[in-house]
Design a protein around this motif. Sequence first.
Motif, PDB file in Angstrom:
ATOM      1  N   GLY A 204     -12.511  -1.833  -0.189  1.00  0.00           N
ATOM      2  CA  GLY A 204     -11.276  -1.711  -0.961  1.00  0.00           C
ATOM      3  C   GLY A 204     -10.679  -3.068  -1.267  1.00  0.00           C
ATOM      4  N   TYR A 205      -9.585  -3.080  -2.042  1.00  0.00           N
ATOM      5  CA  TYR A 205      -8.945  -4.351  -2.405  1.00  0.00           C
ATOM      6  C   TYR A 205      -7.722  -4.555  -1.527  1.00  0.00           C
ATOM      7  N   GLY A 206      -7.668  -5.691  -0.856  1.00  0.00           N
ATOM      8  CA  GLY A 206      -6.495  -6.007  -0.029  1.00  0.00           C
ATOM      9  C   GLY A 206      -6.511  -5.250   1.283  1.00  0.00           C
ATOM     10  N   SER A 207      -5.422  -5.404   2.024  1.00  0.00           N
ATOM     11  CA  SER A 207      -5.342  -4.742   3.331  1.00  0.00           C
ATOM     12  C   SER A 207      -4.749  -3.341   3.177  1.00  0.00           C
ATOM     13  N   ALA A 208      -4.829  -2.590   4.269  1.00  0.00           N
ATOM     14  CA  ALA A 208      -4.333  -1.214   4.248  1.00  0.00           C
ATOM     15  C   ALA A 208      -3.017  -1.117   5.019  1.00  0.00           C
ATOM     16  N   LEU A 209      -2.189  -0.181   4.611  1.00  0.00           N
ATOM     17  CA  LEU A 209      -0.931   0.087   5.298  1.00  0.00           C
ATOM     18  C   LEU A 209      -0.961   1.540   5.764  1.00  0.00           C
ATOM     19  N   LEU A 210      -0.899   1.737   7.063  1.00  0.00           N
ATOM     20  CA  LEU A 210      -0.983   3.087   7.644  1.00  0.00           C
ATOM     21  C   LEU A 210      -2.234   3.823   7.155  1.00  0.00           C
ATOM     22  N   GLY A 211      -3.325   3.074   7.031  1.00  0.00           N
ATOM     23  CA  GLY A 211      -4.600   3.706   6.683  1.00  0.00           C
ATOM     24  C   GLY A 211      -4.888   3.802   5.198  1.00  0.00           C
ATOM     25  N   TYR A 212      -3.893   3.528   4.359  1.00  0.00           N
ATOM     26  CA  TYR A 212      -4.116   3.617   2.908  1.00  0.00           C
ATOM     27  C   TYR A 212      -3.882   2.258   2.266  1.00  0.00           C
ATOM     28  N   HIS A 213      -4.712   1.922   1.262  1.00  0.00           N
ATOM     29  CA  HIS A 213      -4.476   0.699   0.498  1.00  0.00           C
ATOM     30  C   HIS A 213      -3.254   0.889  -0.393  1.00  0.00           C
ATOM     31  N   TYR A 214      -2.729  -0.236  -0.902  1.00  0.00           N
ATOM     32  CA  TYR A 214      -1.476  -0.167  -1.676  1.00  0.00           C
ATOM     33  C   TYR A 214      -1.626   0.694  -2.928  1.00  0.00           C
ATOM     34  N   TYR A 215      -2.825   0.630  -3.574  1.00  0.00           N
ATOM     35  CA  TYR A 215      -2.995   1.421  -4.792  1.00  0.00           C
ATOM     36  C   TYR A 215      -3.031   2.921  -4.486  1.00  0.00           C
ATOM     37  N   THR A 216      -3.482   3.279  -3.262  1.00  0.00           N
ATOM     38  CA  THR A 216      -3.444   4.694  -2.881  1.00  0.00           C
ATOM     39  C   THR A 216      -1.997   5.121  -2.664  1.00  0.00           C
ATOM     40  N   TRP A 217      -1.207   4.248  -2.018  1.00  0.00           N
ATOM     41  CA  TRP A 217       0.229   4.530  -1.865  1.00  0.00           C
ATOM     42  C   TRP A 217       0.904   4.624  -3.230  1.00  0.00           C
TER      43      TRP A 217
END
Lengths: 185, 52
Positions: A94-107
């Motif tokens: 994925g691109y970048g780090s994840a926050l609470l298991g989801y990448h920023y674009y998923t959020w």
Amino acid sequence: MTQARAITLNALSLYAVALVLAAAYAAQFIVHELPCPLCLLQRILFAALAVGPILNIRFGPRPSHYAMSLLAAVAGAAASTRQVLLHILPGDAGYGSALLGYHYYTWALIGFIAAIILIAAVMLFDRQFEDDGAVLPATGGIFAQIAVWLVIMLTVANVVTTLLECGFGACADNPLVYEMLERAA
Amino acid sequence: MEFTLLFLATAIVMVIAWRGPRPLALGLFGAVLIACVATYLHHATDTLKLSF
């Protein structure tokens, strides 16, 4: 729902947009992850979500104002869906780090879908579109005015940081440095 | 560069929505949204490696 309640809800939605833009800045400045072109487009479409609520606060709630935000949310959902699909294959980090298991674009995709559902839900309340004779505070009151200027200032800040990141050329697919600062150094 | 301009255009639309005439805000918002879609289509050139 009265017009006054609808305007308060619209002001709250502006604070939500401001929170999203501030969270994106937190990732950019604290984790030092520069936004990619698709990430920037998603930020722009989050900012565009705010135009409908600003018009609702100033001119009173109208279906056309909600429709503007719906269109921005659908475009944002399309952009974030594409980025999710770009990184969906097994083994792709994925691109970048994840926050609470989801990448920023998923959020972002979750945020745009939530916006579509919430706007549709608020539009179910017809009474907000009728003039109920209540004396509304000019331009929504101080709570709404702070929300409007907060979103505008964050968007203007993004003009500056995006110019620093991309310079006057095309943005890098995987940006690592601020182009303008790199050139000046 | 195009993203800087899109942010700038969005900020201008917000200020016009807050202080300017409503029809102008609506028209400019439409133009910004079309520009966003055009930018998306311009950048969406990578092939999706999917096989449904």
